[in-house]
Design an enzyme around this catalytic site. Structure first.
Site, PDB file in Angstrom:
ATOM      1  N   HIS A  99      43.825  37.968  93.026  1.00 56.17           N
ATOM      2  CA  HIS A  99      44.100  39.394  93.243  1.00 56.17           C
ATOM      3  C   HIS A  99      45.593  39.497  93.588  1.00 56.17           C
ATOM      4  O   HIS A  99      46.146  38.570  94.203  1.00 56.17           O
ATOM      5  CB  HIS A  99      43.388  39.966  94.473  1.00 56.17           C
ATOM      6  CG  HIS A  99      41.899  39.838  94.520  1.00 56.17           C
ATOM      7  ND1 HIS A  99      41.255  38.692  94.895  1.00 56.17           N
ATOM      8  CD2 HIS A  99      40.925  40.754  94.281  1.00 56.17           C
ATOM      9  CE1 HIS A  99      39.939  38.901  94.884  1.00 56.17           C
ATOM     10  NE2 HIS A  99      39.710  40.132  94.515  1.00 56.17           N
ATOM     11  N   ASP A 102      46.350  38.562  97.156  1.00 53.91           N
ATOM     12  CA  ASP A 102      46.246  37.147  97.556  1.00 53.91           C
ATOM     13  C   ASP A 102      47.581  36.433  97.423  1.00 53.91           C
ATOM     14  O   ASP A 102      47.834  35.441  98.093  1.00 53.91           O
ATOM     15  CB  ASP A 102      45.286  36.359  96.639  1.00 53.91           C
ATOM     16  CG  ASP A 102      43.960  37.020  96.427  1.00 53.91           C
ATOM     17  OD1 ASP A 102      43.511  37.717  97.340  1.00 53.91           O
ATOM     18  OD2 ASP A 102      43.380  36.827  95.338  1.00 53.91           O
TER      19      ASP A 102
HETATM   20  C1  XUL Z   1      33.559  40.156  96.330  1.00 55.08           C
HETATM   21  C2  XUL Z   1      33.937  39.487  95.063  1.00 55.08           C
HETATM   22  C3  XUL Z   1      35.359  39.610  94.648  1.00 55.08           C
HETATM   23  C4  XUL Z   1      35.552  39.683  93.171  1.00 55.08           C
HETATM   24  C5  XUL Z   1      36.973  39.928  92.749  1.00 55.08           C
HETATM   25  O1  XUL Z   1      32.229  40.036  96.668  1.00 55.08           O
HETATM   26  O2  XUL Z   1      33.128  38.838  94.448  1.00 55.08           O
HETATM   27  O3  XUL Z   1      36.063  38.555  95.194  1.00 55.08           O
HETATM   28  O4  XUL Z   1      35.130  38.499  92.557  1.00 55.08           O
HETATM   29  O5  XUL Z   1      37.512  41.055  93.316  1.00 55.08           O
END
Ligand code: XUL
Ligand code: CO
Length: 434
Positions: A99, A102
């Site tokens: 993300h 991150d």
């Molecule tokens: C949250 C989840 C996230 C997604 C990406 O439960 O799975 O980490 O994978 O945003």
């Protein structure tokens, strides 16, 4: 070169008899399974957020991990990236996922967030010139910052919709620049806490508009990866709109997006929705929207998303059986959306969690492939439906009517007898391959 993983060797395949913890016992990237290298089947990815951003907190306690890269500066974000790519090398990981939040320090506004992301993307790009590790997918964190507490695309405030849309644009640019194979949208807070303040219809329309913009932008910039929605029924929202695969499919059809968007299915989310992982994969495959998986497991007692590394071979095998049956991954892969426990403090815990998970998945894949190649299960399934292959049955499906069928049942004195579903026999067959 950092010294974070000092003393930890590169992990290589040594076979099932090896007693070396720092070796793969089942995951042999070059081993050919059903005509394809294991590495190309499984397409493992390390999740940046869990391994490098998670600080060890839970609802009752804060940070337990002490990492030299924790903090909000560009220098620390680069140190984090150095450590991350060192870990990818140690694991021989073919992919990673991230993300925006991150990888970059949080800026004071959109402009600073964008500048920070671009700087770190350039830093990644330079590393990726010499690293084997590619980007499986990028995504935007539209749930941590307090501005998103009432959602992003479904927020009642159009300015937050706009901020989220602008942020997704920057994350799609980043993913495109790094050659990402997919772009993921998990609807973190796209849902509601209470219906008392929620306009369901407006929120669905807004979310659909947002997704159409994502698809349009993908084509505009020539991004050839797949757009994936990741279903989850609740947590953090009380109710999340992308509840499960079937709900997402209904949404995509309703808004004309079913040919543009597929799903990233997470094991833990499937369990929260009251399904098995293989149910969600099989459903997506049957609807033509299977894309990728987030591989983790939930604690079955706790009832929330514990994001643990997989360690249950039979569960994993069932998932890969459905994936192989559907033709395997194309742009998707196996992302370990899993974190070590908050007591697992040491650098080696980060490595060994992945080593174990990769071995579990390799065993699952091999078992699934052997069962598929054996063919007995598929033959039994086919035999169960064999009656439908007759011309009369096909004709009934094509042009049968209730009154016409009633006449035939009467005329032929049809009196069908039930047949065994042979569940236990098939379970025994499965077990022979595990
Ligand atoms: C949250 C989840 C996230 C997604 C990406 O439960 O799975 O980490 O994978 O945003
Ligand atoms: Co996930």
């Amino acid at each position: 070169m950092t010294d974070y993983f000092k003393g930890i060797p590169a992990i290589r395949f040594e076979g099932p008899d090896s007693t070396n913890d720092f070796a793969f016992h089942h995951y042999n990237p070059d081993e050919v399974v059903m005509g394809k290298r294991m590495e190309d089947h499984l397409r493992f990815a390390v999740a940046y957020w869990h391994s490098f951003a998670y600080q060890g907190g839970d609802p009752f306690g804060g940070q337990t991990f002490e990492r030299s890269w924790f903090g909000d500066s560009m220098a620390l974000a680069k140190l984090k990236a150095d450590v991350a790519f060192e870990m990818f090398d140690i694991l021989n990981a073919p992919f990673f996922c991230f993300h925006d939040a991150d990888v970059r320090p949080e800026g004071k506004d959109f402009a600073e967030n964008t500048r920070n992301l671009e700087e770190i993307v350039d830093y990644f790009a330079a590393k990726m010139e010499t690293s084997k590790t590619k980007l499986l997918w990028g995504t935007a964190n539209l749930f941590t910052n307090r501005r998103y507490m009432a959602g992003a695309a479904t927020n009642p405030d159009p300015d937050i919709f706009a901020f989220a849309a602008a942020t997704v644009k920057t994350c799609m640019d980043a993913t495109h620049k790094l050659g990402g194979a997919n772009y993921v949208l998990w609807g973190g807070r796209e849902g509601y806490e209470t219906l008392l303040n929620t306009d369901l219809k407006a929120e669905a329309d807004h979310m659909a508009r947002f997704l159409h913009m994502v698809v349009d932008y993908k084509h505009k910039i020539g991004f050839s990866g797949t757009i994936l929605i990741e279903p989850k029924p609740q947590e953090p929202s009380k109710h999340q709109y992308d509840y499960d695969v079937a709900t997402v499919y209904g949404f995509l059809r309703r808004y004309g997006l079913e040919n543009e968007i597929k799903v990233n299915i997470e094991q833990g989310h499937a369990i929260l929705a009251g399904h098995s992982f293989e149910h969600e994969i099989a459903t997506a495959a049957s609807l033509g929207i299977f894309g990728s998986i987030d591989m983790n497991r939930n604690d079955y007692q706790s009832g929330w998303d514990t994001d643990q590394f997989p360690n249950n071979v039979p569960e994993v095998a069932m998932a890969y059986y459905e994936i192989l049956k559907a033709g395997g991954f194309t742009t998707g892969g196996t992302n370990f959306d899993a974190r070590i426990r908050r007591q697992s403090l040491d650098p080696e815990d980060l490595i060994l969690s992945h080593v174990g998970a990769m071995d579990v998945c390799a065993r699952g894949l091999k078992a699934a492939a052997a069962l598929l190649e054996d063919g007995s299960l598929e033959a039994a399934r086919k035999a169960r439906y064999a009656g439908w292959e007759t011309p009369a049955a096909q004709e009934m499906l094509k042009s049968g009517t209730l009154d016409g069928i009633a006449k035939r049942v009467l005329a032929e004195g049809l009196n069908p007898q039930p047949k065994s579903g042979r569940q236990e026999r098939l379970e025994n067959l499965w077990n022979r391959f595990l």
